[in-house]
Motif scaffolding. Sequence first.
Motif, PDB file in Angstrom:
ATOM      1  N   MET A   1      15.231 -23.440  95.902  1.00  0.00           N
ATOM      2  CA  MET A   1      16.228 -24.389  96.333  1.00  0.00           C
ATOM      3  C   MET A   1      17.509 -24.158  95.530  1.00  0.00           C
ATOM      4  O   MET A   1      17.472 -23.955  94.334  1.00  0.00           O
ATOM      5  CB  MET A   1      15.682 -25.806  96.118  1.00  0.00           C
ATOM      6  CG  MET A   1      16.511 -26.887  96.701  1.00  0.00           C
ATOM      7  SD  MET A   1      15.598 -28.455  96.626  1.00  0.00           S
ATOM      8  CE  MET A   1      15.881 -28.979  98.258  1.00  0.00           C
ATOM      9  N   SER A   2      18.639 -24.221  96.202  1.00  0.00           N
ATOM     10  CA  SER A   2      19.900 -23.954  95.511  1.00  0.00           C
ATOM     11  C   SER A   2      20.405 -25.207  94.797  1.00  0.00           C
ATOM     12  O   SER A   2      20.041 -26.322  95.129  1.00  0.00           O
ATOM     13  CB  SER A   2      20.945 -23.463  96.512  1.00  0.00           C
ATOM     14  OG  SER A   2      21.207 -24.466  97.457  1.00  0.00           O
ATOM     15  N   GLU A   3      21.260 -24.964  93.807  1.00  0.00           N
ATOM     16  CA  GLU A   3      21.840 -26.082  93.053  1.00  0.00           C
ATOM     17  C   GLU A   3      22.959 -26.727  93.843  1.00  0.00           C
ATOM     18  O   GLU A   3      23.640 -26.085  94.634  1.00  0.00           O
ATOM     19  CB  GLU A   3      22.371 -25.567  91.712  1.00  0.00           C
ATOM     20  CG  GLU A   3      21.272 -25.182  90.752  1.00  0.00           C
ATOM     21  CD  GLU A   3      21.817 -24.868  89.374  1.00  0.00           C
ATOM     22  OE1 GLU A   3      22.857 -25.409  89.004  1.00  0.00           O
ATOM     23  OE2 GLU A   3      21.176 -24.064  88.684  1.00  0.00           O
ATOM     24  N   ARG A   4      23.178 -27.991  93.595  1.00  0.00           N
ATOM     25  CA  ARG A   4      24.234 -28.748  94.276  1.00  0.00           C
ATOM     26  C   ARG A   4      25.588 -28.376  93.694  1.00  0.00           C
ATOM     27  O   ARG A   4      25.764 -28.288  92.490  1.00  0.00           O
ATOM     28  CB  ARG A   4      23.982 -30.238  94.087  1.00  0.00           C
ATOM     29  CG  ARG A   4      25.005 -31.115  94.751  1.00  0.00           C
ATOM     30  CD  ARG A   4      24.584 -32.580  94.605  1.00  0.00           C
ATOM     31  NE  ARG A   4      25.567 -33.475  95.102  1.00  0.00           N
ATOM     32  CZ  ARG A   4      25.726 -33.792  96.376  1.00  0.00           C
ATOM     33  NH1 ARG A   4      24.941 -33.266  97.277  1.00  0.00           N
ATOM     34  NH2 ARG A   4      26.653 -34.639  96.748  1.00  0.00           N
ATOM     35  N   LYS A   5      26.563 -28.156  94.575  1.00  0.00           N
ATOM     36  CA  LYS A   5      27.928 -27.880  94.144  1.00  0.00           C
ATOM     37  C   LYS A   5      28.582 -29.177  93.681  1.00  0.00           C
ATOM     38  O   LYS A   5      28.304 -30.234  94.205  1.00  0.00           O
ATOM     39  CB  LYS A   5      28.738 -27.287  95.299  1.00  0.00           C
ATOM     40  CG  LYS A   5      28.327 -25.888  95.673  1.00  0.00           C
ATOM     41  CD  LYS A   5      28.977 -25.382  96.924  1.00  0.00           C
ATOM     42  CE  LYS A   5      30.438 -25.706  97.036  1.00  0.00           C
ATOM     43  NZ  LYS A   5      31.070 -25.115  98.224  1.00  0.00           N
ATOM     44  N   GLN A   6      29.455 -29.093  92.719  1.00  0.00           N
ATOM     45  CA  GLN A   6      30.204 -30.246  92.230  1.00  0.00           C
ATOM     46  C   GLN A   6      31.478 -30.393  93.068  1.00  0.00           C
ATOM     47  O   GLN A   6      32.513 -29.836  92.752  1.00  0.00           O
ATOM     48  CB  GLN A   6      30.549 -30.069  90.744  1.00  0.00           C
ATOM     49  CG  GLN A   6      29.343 -29.975  89.850  1.00  0.00           C
ATOM     50  CD  GLN A   6      28.510 -31.245  89.861  1.00  0.00           C
ATOM     51  OE1 GLN A   6      29.029 -32.351  89.917  1.00  0.00           O
ATOM     52  NE2 GLN A   6      27.207 -31.075  89.818  1.00  0.00           N
ATOM     53  N   ASP A   7      31.408 -31.140  94.175  1.00  0.00           N
ATOM     54  CA  ASP A   7      32.555 -31.250  95.072  1.00  0.00           C
ATOM     55  C   ASP A   7      32.900 -32.698  95.447  1.00  0.00           C
ATOM     56  O   ASP A   7      33.517 -32.947  96.470  1.00  0.00           O
ATOM     57  CB  ASP A   7      32.325 -30.427  96.332  1.00  0.00           C
ATOM     58  CG  ASP A   7      31.118 -30.909  97.119  1.00  0.00           C
ATOM     59  OD1 ASP A   7      30.451 -31.865  96.692  1.00  0.00           O
ATOM     60  OD2 ASP A   7      30.854 -30.327  98.177  1.00  0.00           O
ATOM     61  N   ASN A   8      32.489 -33.649  94.656  1.00  0.00           N
ATOM     62  CA  ASN A   8      32.754 -35.071  94.881  1.00  0.00           C
ATOM     63  C   ASN A   8      32.071 -35.634  96.122  1.00  0.00           C
ATOM     64  O   ASN A   8      32.440 -36.701  96.578  1.00  0.00           O
ATOM     65  CB  ASN A   8      34.266 -35.363  94.944  1.00  0.00           C
ATOM     66  CG  ASN A   8      34.930 -35.166  93.608  1.00  0.00           C
ATOM     67  OD1 ASN A   8      34.294 -35.327  92.571  1.00  0.00           O
ATOM     68  ND2 ASN A   8      36.190 -34.791  93.623  1.00  0.00           N
ATOM     69  N   SER A   9      31.120 -34.939  96.713  1.00  0.00           N
ATOM     70  CA  SER A   9      30.364 -35.502  97.823  1.00  0.00           C
ATOM     71  C   SER A   9      29.199 -36.313  97.255  1.00  0.00           C
ATOM     72  O   SER A   9      28.777 -36.100  96.131  1.00  0.00           O
ATOM     73  CB  SER A   9      29.862 -34.406  98.756  1.00  0.00           C
ATOM     74  OG  SER A   9      29.008 -33.537  98.063  1.00  0.00           O
ATOM     75  N   SER A  10      28.716 -37.266  98.047  1.00  0.00           N
ATOM     76  CA  SER A  10      27.647 -38.136  97.594  1.00  0.00           C
ATOM     77  C   SER A  10      26.589 -38.285  98.663  1.00  0.00           C
ATOM     78  O   SER A  10      26.838 -38.080  99.846  1.00  0.00           O
ATOM     79  CB  SER A  10      28.203 -39.540  97.266  1.00  0.00           C
ATOM     80  OG  SER A  10      29.122 -39.489  96.221  1.00  0.00           O
ATOM     81  N   THR A  11      25.394 -38.671  98.230  1.00  0.00           N
ATOM     82  CA  THR A  11      24.315 -39.022  99.132  1.00  0.00           C
ATOM     83  C   THR A  11      24.040 -40.504  98.942  1.00  0.00           C
ATOM     84  O   THR A  11      24.021 -40.996  97.809  1.00  0.00           O
ATOM     85  CB  THR A  11      23.045 -38.203  98.812  1.00  0.00           C
ATOM     86  OG1 THR A  11      23.357 -36.817  98.960  1.00  0.00           O
ATOM     87  CG2 THR A  11      21.898 -38.584  99.713  1.00  0.00           C
ATOM     88  N   TYR A  12      23.842 -41.211 100.054  1.00  0.00           N
ATOM     89  CA  TYR A  12      23.653 -42.654 100.006  1.00  0.00           C
ATOM     90  C   TYR A  12      22.297 -43.052 100.550  1.00  0.00           C
ATOM     91  O   TYR A  12      21.769 -42.423 101.463  1.00  0.00           O
ATOM     92  CB  TYR A  12      24.733 -43.368 100.830  1.00  0.00           C
ATOM     93  CG  TYR A  12      26.096 -43.257 100.232  1.00  0.00           C
ATOM     94  CD1 TYR A  12      26.562 -44.205  99.336  1.00  0.00           C
ATOM     95  CD2 TYR A  12      26.920 -42.182 100.540  1.00  0.00           C
ATOM     96  CE1 TYR A  12      27.820 -44.084  98.769  1.00  0.00           C
ATOM     97  CE2 TYR A  12      28.173 -42.058  99.981  1.00  0.00           C
ATOM     98  CZ  TYR A  12      28.622 -43.014  99.096  1.00  0.00           C
ATOM     99  OH  TYR A  12      29.856 -42.902  98.525  1.00  0.00           O
ATOM    100  N   GLU A  13      21.752 -44.107  99.999  1.00  0.00           N
ATOM    101  CA  GLU A  13      20.593 -44.771 100.564  1.00  0.00           C
ATOM    102  C   GLU A  13      21.102 -46.082 101.142  1.00  0.00           C
ATOM    103  O   GLU A  13      22.064 -46.662 100.631  1.00  0.00           O
ATOM    104  CB  GLU A  13      19.530 -45.016  99.503  1.00  0.00           C
ATOM    105  CG  GLU A  13      18.232 -45.507 100.082  1.00  0.00           C
ATOM    106  CD  GLU A  13      17.063 -45.381  99.117  1.00  0.00           C
ATOM    107  OE1 GLU A  13      16.048 -46.038  99.381  1.00  0.00           O
ATOM    108  OE2 GLU A  13      17.178 -44.656  98.122  1.00  0.00           O
ATOM    109  N   VAL A  14      20.469 -46.559 102.210  1.00  0.00           N
ATOM    110  CA  VAL A  14      20.918 -47.772 102.882  1.00  0.00           C
ATOM    111  C   VAL A  14      19.773 -48.782 102.922  1.00  0.00           C
ATOM    112  O   VAL A  14      18.641 -48.435 103.259  1.00  0.00           O
ATOM    113  CB  VAL A  14      21.385 -47.466 104.325  1.00  0.00           C
ATOM    114  CG1 VAL A  14      21.803 -48.732 105.049  1.00  0.00           C
ATOM    115  CG2 VAL A  14      22.530 -46.457 104.307  1.00  0.00           C
ATOM    116  N   ILE A  15      20.089 -50.024 102.561  1.00  0.00           N
ATOM    117  CA  ILE A  15      19.137 -51.125 102.694  1.00  0.00           C
ATOM    118  C   ILE A  15      19.738 -52.171 103.630  1.00  0.00           C
ATOM    119  O   ILE A  15      20.947 -52.208 103.828  1.00  0.00           O
ATOM    120  CB  ILE A  15      18.785 -51.763 101.329  1.00  0.00           C
ATOM    121  CG1 ILE A  15      20.038 -52.286 100.625  1.00  0.00           C
ATOM    122  CG2 ILE A  15      18.024 -50.790 100.452  1.00  0.00           C
ATOM    123  CD1 ILE A  15      19.757 -53.069  99.344  1.00  0.00           C
TER     124      ILE A  15
END
Length: 75
Positions: A1-15
């Motif tokens: 698996m490749s490493e995440r780039k540092q580009d100010n993107s985010s992953t969100y969880e929703v409740i």
Amino acid sequence: MSERKQDNSSTYEVIEVVGSSPRSSDDAIRNAIADVVRTVKHVDWFEVTECRGHVEGGSIAHFQVGLKVGFRVES
């Protein structure tokens, strides 16, 4: 698996939550968010998904607002 780039993107969880208030739908939203941020870190946004109320004796007894709340997943 490749490493995440540092580009100010985010992953969100929703409740999904429902806030309530005897005063207004805005207060119901504020109450829900205030409760969520006490236990969930990195809350960034919310979306109103539904608005309803409870009627007693011909008057509005309280407002209920359904919300989707998004928070950033820590990397």
